[in-house]
Design an enzyme around this catalytic site. Structure first.
Site, PDB file in Angstrom:
ATOM      1  N   LYS A 158       0.841  -1.210   0.000  1.00  0.00           N
ATOM      2  CA  LYS A 158       0.000   0.000   0.000  1.00  0.00           C
ATOM      3  C   LYS A 158       0.876   1.261   0.000  1.00  0.00           C
ATOM      4  O   LYS A 158       2.088   1.171  -0.102  1.00  0.00           O
ATOM      5  CB  LYS A 158      -0.944  -0.042   1.200  1.00  0.00           C
ATOM      6  CG  LYS A 158      -1.868  -1.279   1.191  1.00  0.00           C
ATOM      7  CD  LYS A 158      -3.090  -1.094   0.301  1.00  0.00           C
ATOM      8  CE  LYS A 158      -3.813  -2.383  -0.056  1.00  0.00           C
ATOM      9  NZ  LYS A 158      -4.626  -2.968   0.979  1.00  0.00           N
TER      10      LYS A 158
HETATM   11  C1  LIG Z   1      -5.619  -4.081   1.383  1.00  0.00           C
HETATM   12  C2  LIG Z   1      -7.090  -3.879   1.388  1.00  0.00           C
HETATM   13  C3  LIG Z   1      -7.889  -4.209   2.491  1.00  0.00           C
HETATM   14  C4  LIG Z   1      -7.374  -4.974   3.668  1.00  0.00           C
HETATM   15  O1  LIG Z   1      -6.289  -4.432   4.276  1.00  0.00           O
HETATM   16  P1  LIG Z   1      -5.272  -5.364   5.100  1.00  0.00           P
HETATM   17  O2  LIG Z   1      -4.395  -4.355   5.767  1.00  0.00           O
HETATM   18  O3  LIG Z   1      -4.544  -6.201   4.097  1.00  0.00           O
HETATM   19  O4  LIG Z   1      -6.054  -6.169   6.046  1.00  0.00           O
HETATM   20  C5  LIG Z   1      -9.227  -3.879   2.437  1.00  0.00           C
HETATM   21  N1  LIG Z   1      -9.773  -3.286   1.366  1.00  0.00           N
HETATM   22  C6  LIG Z   1      -9.038  -2.990   0.274  1.00  0.00           C
HETATM   23  C7  LIG Z   1      -9.704  -2.326  -0.880  1.00  0.00           C
HETATM   24  C8  LIG Z   1      -7.677  -3.290   0.246  1.00  0.00           C
HETATM   25  O5  LIG Z   1      -6.954  -3.052  -0.851  1.00  0.00           O
END
Ligand SMILES: *Cc1c(COP(=O)(O)O)cnc(C)c1O
Length: 412
Positions: free
Chosen positions: A202
């Site tokens: 991210k």
């Molecule tokens: C990455 C993601 C999540 C979940 O986040 P984590 O930190 O991996 O639990 C939820 N929604 C979207 C759209 C994501 O890309």
């Protein structure tokens, strides 16, 4: 791609990659040498830094983006007998966060060009007569572009729904407001809460981590309580004075805590928070780089149109460029997606598909049967995410475009 079939001059390009520097490492080591590995002083510093960036009253840091979404769903009071609207074009976590409370998921369609839930998609999902009444919605800012929150919020208000934005792709992005202005995603001007995620792929990395932003102090208090087993040490909230207080001192017993409702352990550690806080200071630089790379893609891929087209852009916001996704016309190109991805991989180019529409997962299919969501299907049929991360070199975009052209047999 550990085993590239031939040794490329340039190393393989993954579709996403974190960027951790020595100062990030030093920040983590500082915590490791200190007194608190978790629930220490870095957590409130990270929360304050995020709140300042968003221009929002409260941020509650937690273990992951999934935890953030689940906490929001719990804090909204979702449970059996409720439903919540979730767009089908998202990661599993958005829907699962709702389902894990016992509430049902009401899948909404999305714009086939942008993958974003539109006001009409929300309205149709609400009008469907299956499932229990809707109590909340979870709009997803796919790829880093914000949904039209002002319009979605207007519908939400009319139906008395709570709204939690899934901003996991949109940290650092901005959204258009009803008055034509811009607000950071996370400002919560048109929602009750916004959720973020901090794993390595991210915008900034914490290893694992997440956060919920809200302007509602009561909701923030509940989120913080739910993050830690549902327990509180705040004497003003104690219900059982006979257990809470000492007869002699008439004050709360020093060991006392109370649990008015049940919650998981979704705490973030100070180790993770230190990495996130250090990375947050670089978010502006990372975003600038992502934007420059996205601009470079725009021109590098132009000769491949109409076989390859960038994802539709929405007016009135500012893209956070979490992913650089394109639509590929696989039928016209005479190649399927798996074969194209294999050809790209053979040229050292990573790619990925975001996402398989969640309502097509066996679990949800068994639960809700077949739901027709043609926008999500159309988006899924052509989407492909190409490498995009701040550490990419200037020449990498041209390399991807060239590999894509070769793989499609369409030399530009
Ligand atoms: C990455 C993601 C999540 C979940 O986040 P984590 O930190 O991996 O639990 C939820 N929604 C979207 C759209 C994501 O890309």
């Amino acid at each position: 791609m550990p085993d590239a079939p031939f040794p490329a001059a340039a190393p393989p390009l993954p579709y996403a990659r974190h960027w951790v520097d020595d100062d990030d490492v030093a920040a983590v080591c500082g915590v490791l040498r200190g007194d608190f590995l978790t629930s220490g002083p870095v957590i409130p510093r990270l929360e304050a830094a995020l709140a300042e960036r968003f221009g929002v009253g409260h941020v509650v840091a937690c273990a992951s983006g999934t935890a953030a979404l689940h906490l929001a769903a719990l804090a909204f009071g979702l449970g059996p007998g409720d439903s919540a609207v979730v767009p089908a074009m998202t990661f599993l976590a958005t829907a699962n966060a709702v389902r894990l409370t016992g509430a049902e998921v009401r899948f909404a369609d999305v714009d086939p060009e942008t993958g974003l839930m539109r006001p009409q998609d929300l309205a149709s999902a609400l009008a469907r007569e299956d499932g229990p009444p809707a109590k909340a919605l979870f709009p997803v800012h796919l790829n880093g572009q914000s949904c039209d929150m002002a319009e979605l919020a207007a519908i939400a208000r009319k139906h008395g729904l709570k709204a939690a934005e899934d901003g996991c792709h949109a940290l650092g992005g901005w959204q258009g407001e009803a008055d034509g202005g811009l607000a950071p995603v996370g400002a919560c001007r048109s929602s009750d809460a916004a959720c973020f995620s901090l794993p390595p792929a991210k915008a900034i990395a914490a290893g694992e981590g997440g956060a919920v932003a809200t302007d509602d102090p009561e909701l923030a208090e509940r989120l913080a309580r739910l993050r830690n087993h549902g327990m509180t040490r705040d004497p003003t909230r104690f219900e059982q004075s006979e257990l809470a207080c000492s007869e002699a001192t008439k004050t709360a017993n020093p060991w006392y805590y109370e649990m008015p409702e049940v919650g998981p352990n979704y705490r973030l550690s100070d180790i993770h928070a230190a990495l996130a806080l250090s990375q947050l200071s670089k978010l502006g630089r990372f975003l600038k780089r992502r934007r420059a790379l996205a601009d470079a893609y725009e021109s590098a891929l132009a000769p491949l149109a109409p076989l390859v087209r960038p994802i539709g852009r929405v007016a009135g916001g500012r893209h956070a460029w979490h992913l650089y996704a394109v639509h590929v016309d696989f039928a016209a190109a005479g190649i399927d997606r798996a074969a194209l991805m294999a050809r790209l991989a053979a040229r050292g180019i990573g790619s990925q598909v975001h996402y398989i529409p969640v309502h097509r997962q066996p679990y949800y299919r068994r639960r809700y049967g077949e739901i027709a969501l043609p926008g999500a299907e159309a988006y899924y049929a052509g989407c492909l995410s190409l490498p995009l991360f701040p550490k990419m070199a200037d020449g990498d975009v041209a390399r991807v475009a060239e590999a894509l052209a070769e793989a499609l047999g369409a030399k530009p």
